[in-house]
Scaffold this motif. Structure first.
Motif, PDB file in Angstrom:
ATOM      1  N   GLU A  77      -3.005  -0.203   8.960  1.00  0.00           N
ATOM      2  CA  GLU A  77      -3.264  -1.223   9.978  1.00  0.00           C
ATOM      3  C   GLU A  77      -2.042  -1.565  10.828  1.00  0.00           C
ATOM      4  O   GLU A  77      -2.182  -1.912  11.992  1.00  0.00           O
ATOM      5  CB  GLU A  77      -3.810  -2.506   9.337  1.00  0.00           C
ATOM      6  N   ARG A  78      -0.856  -1.490  10.240  1.00  0.00           N
ATOM      7  CA  ARG A  78       0.361  -1.864  10.966  1.00  0.00           C
ATOM      8  C   ARG A  78       1.132  -0.644  11.469  1.00  0.00           C
ATOM      9  O   ARG A  78       2.106  -0.778  12.187  1.00  0.00           O
ATOM     10  CB  ARG A  78       1.265  -2.731  10.093  1.00  0.00           C
ATOM     11  N   GLY A  79       0.706   0.556  11.048  1.00  0.00           N
ATOM     12  CA  GLY A  79       1.270   1.779  11.586  1.00  0.00           C
ATOM     13  C   GLY A  79       2.647   2.164  11.062  1.00  0.00           C
ATOM     14  O   GLY A  79       3.353   2.932  11.713  1.00  0.00           O
ATOM     15  N   LEU A 120      -5.750  -9.980  -2.291  1.00  0.00           N
ATOM     16  CA  LEU A 120      -4.587 -10.612  -1.673  1.00  0.00           C
ATOM     17  C   LEU A 120      -5.084 -11.470  -0.520  1.00  0.00           C
ATOM     18  O   LEU A 120      -5.905 -11.018   0.278  1.00  0.00           O
ATOM     19  CB  LEU A 120      -3.619  -9.551  -1.137  1.00  0.00           C
ATOM     20  N   ARG A 121      -4.579 -12.707  -0.460  1.00  0.00           N
ATOM     21  CA  ARG A 121      -4.963 -13.614   0.614  1.00  0.00           C
ATOM     22  C   ARG A 121      -3.777 -14.506   0.947  1.00  0.00           C
ATOM     23  O   ARG A 121      -2.880 -14.674   0.115  1.00  0.00           O
ATOM     24  CB  ARG A 121      -6.165 -14.455   0.221  1.00  0.00           C
ATOM     25  N   ALA A 124       0.599  -1.876   0.630  1.00  0.00           N
ATOM     26  CA  ALA A 124       1.196  -0.673   1.225  1.00  0.00           C
ATOM     27  C   ALA A 124       0.175   0.048   2.108  1.00  0.00           C
ATOM     28  O   ALA A 124       0.492   0.456   3.230  1.00  0.00           O
ATOM     29  CB  ALA A 124       1.716   0.257   0.132  1.00  0.00           C
ATOM     30  N   ARG A 125      -1.042   0.171   1.627  1.00  0.00           N
ATOM     31  CA  ARG A 125      -2.091   0.847   2.410  1.00  0.00           C
ATOM     32  C   ARG A 125      -2.343   0.095   3.720  1.00  0.00           C
ATOM     33  O   ARG A 125      -2.473   0.695   4.784  1.00  0.00           O
ATOM     34  CB  ARG A 125      -3.379   0.957   1.589  1.00  0.00           C
ATOM     35  N   TRP A 126      -2.371  -1.244   3.661  1.00  0.00           N
ATOM     36  CA  TRP A 126      -2.573  -2.038   4.876  1.00  0.00           C
ATOM     37  C   TRP A 126      -1.402  -1.857   5.844  1.00  0.00           C
ATOM     38  O   TRP A 126      -1.609  -1.709   7.050  1.00  0.00           O
ATOM     39  CB  TRP A 126      -2.749  -3.513   4.499  1.00  0.00           C
ATOM     40  N   LEU A 155      -7.187  -8.908   1.617  1.00  0.00           N
ATOM     41  CA  LEU A 155      -7.041  -7.476   1.353  1.00  0.00           C
ATOM     42  C   LEU A 155      -7.546  -7.243  -0.062  1.00  0.00           C
ATOM     43  O   LEU A 155      -7.041  -7.842  -1.015  1.00  0.00           O
ATOM     44  CB  LEU A 155      -5.579  -7.046   1.469  1.00  0.00           C
ATOM     45  N   ARG A 156      -8.518  -6.382  -0.204  1.00  0.00           N
ATOM     46  CA  ARG A 156      -9.107  -6.112  -1.522  1.00  0.00           C
ATOM     47  C   ARG A 156      -8.537  -4.838  -2.114  1.00  0.00           C
ATOM     48  O   ARG A 156      -8.585  -3.785  -1.497  1.00  0.00           O
ATOM     49  CB  ARG A 156     -10.621  -5.972  -1.419  1.00  0.00           C
TER      50      ARG A 156
END
Length: 165
Positions: free
Chosen positions: A107-109, A14-15, A101-103, A7-8
């Motif tokens: 992505e996770r709803g 983040l990895r 948080a954005r992911w 995640l950029r």
């Protein structure tokens, strides 16, 4: 953990934590300014390494984690983070929290996220406010104070999806 890639953020990447990161994360979590708020976890495998991609080896500067409540009646996600002392106060933690948080939202709803710093951890609280987290209330005698061995209050904060900055 449902993240297999990276995640950029604006500055951080983040990895998933790798075995080679463990010694670095162990050292970071034992720094006095970090140990005041964190105890060493048993396993870093459920965390993401917070790295600086512009450094020679993508320097690991901390870790961030999340948990998800699967019950559809109460679905939400929680986050937590620690950074090495030398990289605190530079907006890197804010970038890492905002990126995760954005992911979690996109992505996770998730429609709601929570974070629960120690009530006395003003630097963390300030950072989380920059992402859009708002105080919900004090949780009395919430977590072990690693400096005193007693119990410390926590601050429950949450963020609704449309409040993410």
């Amino acid at each position: 953990m449902n993240i297999t890639g990276e995640l950029r953020g604006t500055t951080v990447l983040l990895r998933p934590v790798q075995d080679a990161d463990t010694a670095t994360l162990d050292r970071i979590v034992r720094e006095p300014a970090v140990a005041a708020w964190w105890s060493p976890p048993d396993d870093y495998g459920n965390m993401l390494a917070v790295t600086l991609p512009g450094t020679p080896s993508g320097e690991v500067i901390g870790a961030i984690q999340f948990s998800e409540e699967a019950d559809p009646e109460f679905r939400h996600a929680g986050l937590d983070i620690f950074l090495t002392t030398s990289h605190q106060g530079q907006g890197l933690g804010t970038d890492a929290v905002r990126t995760l948080a954005r992911w979690l939202i996109d992505e996770r709803g998730h429609h709601r996220l929570t974070i629960d710093p120690a009530a006395a951890n003003t630097a963390a609280i300030t950072s989380y406010r920059k992402v859009g987290f708002k105080p919900v209330g004090i949780m009395r005698a919430y977590g072990r104070d690693h400096r005193t061995g007693g119990w410390a209050d926590g601050l429950l904060m949450d963020l609704l999806a449309d409040e993410l900055t």
